[in-house]
Design a protein around this motif. Structure first.
Motif, PDB file in Angstrom:
ATOM      1  N   LEU A  28       0.829  -1.203   0.000  1.00  0.00           N
ATOM      2  CA  LEU A  28       0.000   0.000   0.000  1.00  0.00           C
ATOM      3  C   LEU A  28       0.867   1.258   0.000  1.00  0.00           C
ATOM      4  O   LEU A  28       0.568   2.238  -0.694  1.00  0.00           O
ATOM      5  CB  LEU A  28      -0.937  -0.006   1.204  1.00  0.00           C
ATOM      6  N   TYR A  29       1.933   1.223   0.765  1.00  0.00           N
ATOM      7  CA  TYR A  29       2.892   2.342   0.804  1.00  0.00           C
ATOM      8  C   TYR A  29       3.464   2.583  -0.584  1.00  0.00           C
ATOM      9  O   TYR A  29       3.609   3.736  -1.025  1.00  0.00           O
ATOM     10  CB  TYR A  29       3.988   2.006   1.811  1.00  0.00           C
ATOM     11  N   HIS A  30       3.765   1.520  -1.294  1.00  0.00           N
ATOM     12  CA  HIS A  30       4.375   1.662  -2.612  1.00  0.00           C
ATOM     13  C   HIS A  30       3.423   2.262  -3.636  1.00  0.00           C
ATOM     14  O   HIS A  30       3.874   2.859  -4.614  1.00  0.00           O
ATOM     15  CB  HIS A  30       4.898   0.313  -3.108  1.00  0.00           C
ATOM     16  N   MET A 156       8.335  -9.209 -10.874  1.00  0.00           N
ATOM     17  CA  MET A 156       8.568  -9.058  -9.434  1.00  0.00           C
ATOM     18  C   MET A 156       7.458  -8.240  -8.783  1.00  0.00           C
ATOM     19  O   MET A 156       6.932  -7.306  -9.381  1.00  0.00           O
ATOM     20  CB  MET A 156       9.922  -8.402  -9.197  1.00  0.00           C
ATOM     21  N   PRO A 157       7.104  -8.600  -7.541  1.00  0.00           N
ATOM     22  CA  PRO A 157       6.062  -7.845  -6.829  1.00  0.00           C
ATOM     23  C   PRO A 157       6.433  -6.369  -6.686  1.00  0.00           C
ATOM     24  O   PRO A 157       7.583  -6.038  -6.399  1.00  0.00           O
ATOM     25  CB  PRO A 157       5.999  -8.532  -5.459  1.00  0.00           C
ATOM     26  N   ASP A 158       5.463  -5.507  -6.912  1.00  0.00           N
ATOM     27  CA  ASP A 158       5.604  -4.064  -6.726  1.00  0.00           C
ATOM     28  C   ASP A 158       6.591  -3.399  -7.680  1.00  0.00           C
ATOM     29  O   ASP A 158       7.069  -2.292  -7.425  1.00  0.00           O
ATOM     30  CB  ASP A 158       5.985  -3.736  -5.268  1.00  0.00           C
ATOM     31  N   TYR A 159       6.874  -4.049  -8.800  1.00  0.00           N
ATOM     32  CA  TYR A 159       7.764  -3.437  -9.800  1.00  0.00           C
ATOM     33  C   TYR A 159       7.179  -2.123 -10.312  1.00  0.00           C
ATOM     34  O   TYR A 159       7.915  -1.225 -10.721  1.00  0.00           O
ATOM     35  CB  TYR A 159       7.988  -4.414 -10.947  1.00  0.00           C
ATOM     36  N   HIS A 160       5.853  -2.004 -10.278  1.00  0.00           N
ATOM     37  CA  HIS A 160       5.222  -0.760 -10.718  1.00  0.00           C
ATOM     38  C   HIS A 160       5.780   0.439  -9.967  1.00  0.00           C
ATOM     39  O   HIS A 160       5.920   1.542 -10.544  1.00  0.00           O
ATOM     40  CB  HIS A 160       3.702  -0.831 -10.509  1.00  0.00           C
ATOM     41  N   ALA A 161       6.113   0.245  -8.680  1.00  0.00           N
ATOM     42  CA  ALA A 161       6.617   1.362  -7.878  1.00  0.00           C
ATOM     43  C   ALA A 161       7.992   1.812  -8.351  1.00  0.00           C
ATOM     44  O   ALA A 161       8.315   3.000  -8.330  1.00  0.00           O
ATOM     45  CB  ALA A 161       6.664   0.964  -6.407  1.00  0.00           C
ATOM     46  N   VAL A 162       8.817   0.863  -8.777  1.00  0.00           N
ATOM     47  CA  VAL A 162      10.133   1.216  -9.330  1.00  0.00           C
ATOM     48  C   VAL A 162       9.952   2.062 -10.584  1.00  0.00           C
ATOM     49  O   VAL A 162      10.614   3.096 -10.766  1.00  0.00           O
ATOM     50  CB  VAL A 162      10.949  -0.056  -9.634  1.00  0.00           C
ATOM     51  N   LEU A 163       9.046   1.616 -11.469  1.00  0.00           N
ATOM     52  CA  LEU A 163       8.797   2.363 -12.698  1.00  0.00           C
ATOM     53  C   LEU A 163       8.213   3.745 -12.410  1.00  0.00           C
ATOM     54  O   LEU A 163       8.540   4.729 -13.085  1.00  0.00           O
ATOM     55  CB  LEU A 163       7.845   1.576 -13.595  1.00  0.00           C
TER      56      LEU A 163
END
Length: 435
Positions: A28-30, A156-163
């Motif tokens: 959720l934070y991400h 990978m989980p939460d890769y959207h946040a990296v992008l």
């Protein structure tokens, strides 16, 4: 058996149940949405010695909030200091201690080193980019993320946040095409990612693609409107798109609705409100009683902790005609200059001259305002924020030159702006109309 997070990193002091709640809160934070606090409280109640649960709680509470929330973040940090943890986890605690002490650069460096050693530590990456934002460091906003890219992939989980973070860093570095592509890809992976939405909105703001921006925010991608605690800032971006088209009635409707219809004491929300009303003031728009209500909230806050937020407090007090508030902001800068931490340099380099310029502009001393603004605009990144937020400095400078009768300076500023924003469809026309 020790518990691990989504990236396989150790979670000292966590039971399986607490680790699961923490991982859900971390996701959720991400995406900057949902209710991570309830999940963190569940994790901490179950496992009081779970150090990273306290760390995430502190990360959520220490920056951009109000004094009461900040104190909750300090309490979480103080608890984390007493708990056992790995070297990585202790690094997170050390970074938070630097944030609490006002040493933003030190915190950013600690988190930078954590990301180099643990490139899959997404909490370190996200907290680190926030430090870069607070410092106005456009290069690190980009490069901090670029360094870890070889260790990540779509699967990978939460890769959207990296992008999403990459998109914002690229936008602040002027790579608009790549930034938009990365942000849109992040939204394909996670439509609720409010930071990705924000990054694409920044691209469109910097390119002055107002109609595109409205369509994007209202129809193309609307997940951010559902349950994001970052939604106010995205609504602010939508208001800027409407403002660029001269649709001031819609801007005021958004202000009275999702932006500041319910008065917020959170610093980031207040400064968005002040920045929007100030832009309307530059255009000569009557905002009624809105300045008074915003100034009332600012009077309840604390000054002298952030040059960036204090500049927006000055806008509120000037807009509301609060002489005592104006004096309080100026006095707070004198105290901040002598205080420890990075804010002293931010006040010296940008904050104080900008605050003086805002006061001079309101008093009709346009030549003084222009002189102060010309002195700081090329180094304004030193006190944090984004290019879109700091654009207020240039807009106020153009208005100062125009109202002060300095036609030569005004024409020069408009020419440079047209060159920097070749897709522009009307910022300058709106300012001219106001004059």
């Amino acid at each position: 058996m020790s518990q691990k997070d989504q990236a396989g990193l150790a979670l000292t002091g966590a039971s399986p149940k607490a680790a699961q709640a923490y991982c859900e809160a971390l996701s959720l934070y991400h995406r900057m949405g949902g209710d991570p606090f309830t999940l963190l409280e569940q994790a901490i109640t179950d496992s009081p010695g779970f150090v990273m649960a306290h760390v995430l709680k502190a990360n959520l509470m220490l920056v951009g909030t109000n004094p009461e929330t900040m104190m909750g973040g300090i309490a979480a940090l103080e608890t984390a200091k007493t708990l056992a943890g790995t070297d990585r986890e202790r690094g997170h605690v050390a970074a938070l201690a630097s944030v609490a002490a006002g040493e933003i650069r030190d915190a950013g460096r600690i988190l930078e080193d954590l990301s180099i050693e643990h490139p899959r530590d997404l909490q370190a990456l996200q907290a680190g980019q926030l430090m870069d934002f607070l410092l106005g460091d456009s290069r690190m906003l980009r490069d901090r993320i670029a360094r870890v890219l070889p260790h990540w992939s779509d699967a990978m989980p939460d890769y959207h946040a990296v992008l999403a973070m990459l998109a914002f860093g690229l936008e602040e570095s002027g790579f608009y095409g790549r930034a938009e592509a990365a942000g849109r890809r992040a939204l394909e992976l996670q439509p609720l990612d409010a930071w990705a939405q924000h990054a694409v909105a920044h691209v469109m703001e910097m390119q002055d693609r107002r109609a595109d921006g409205i369509a994007f925010m209202r129809r193309e991608s609307t997940g951010w409107q559902q349950d994001s605690y970052f939604a106010v800032h995205n609504w602010w971006h939508l208001a800027l798109f409407h403002l660029g088209l001269g649709e001031t009635d819609e801007v005021l409707r958004l202000y009275d609705g999702p932006i500041y219809g319910e008065a917020s004491t959170m610093d980031f929300d207040k400064l968005d409100a002040a920045a929007l009303l100030w832009r309307l003031k530059l255009l000569g728009v009557d905002v009624g009683d809105r300045w008074r209500r915003l100034a009332d909230v600012y009077e309840q806050g604390v000054l002298g902790m952030s040059a960036f937020t204090d500049a927006h407090a000055m806008m509120a007090f000037v807009g509301a005609g609060r002489a005592d508030g104006v004096k309080a902001v100026l006095a707070a800068q004198d105290q901040a200059l002598a205080a420890p931490g990075d804010n002293a340099g931010m006040v010296r380099d940008v904050g104080l001259p900008l605050i003086q310029a805002i006061a001079a502009f309101d008093a009709g001393a346009y030549a003084i305002a222009a002189d102060r603004l010309r002195g700081v605009r090329n180094r304004s990144g030193r006190f944090g924020g984004s290019h879109a937020q700091r654009d207020l400095i240039d807009l106020t400078l153009i208005a100062s030159a125009r109202r002060g009768g300095d036609a030569g300076l005004e024409k020069a500023l408009l020419a440079e702006r047209a060159n920097a924003k070749p897709l522009s469809i009307g910022d300058e026309a709106l300012l001219a109309r106001a004059a």
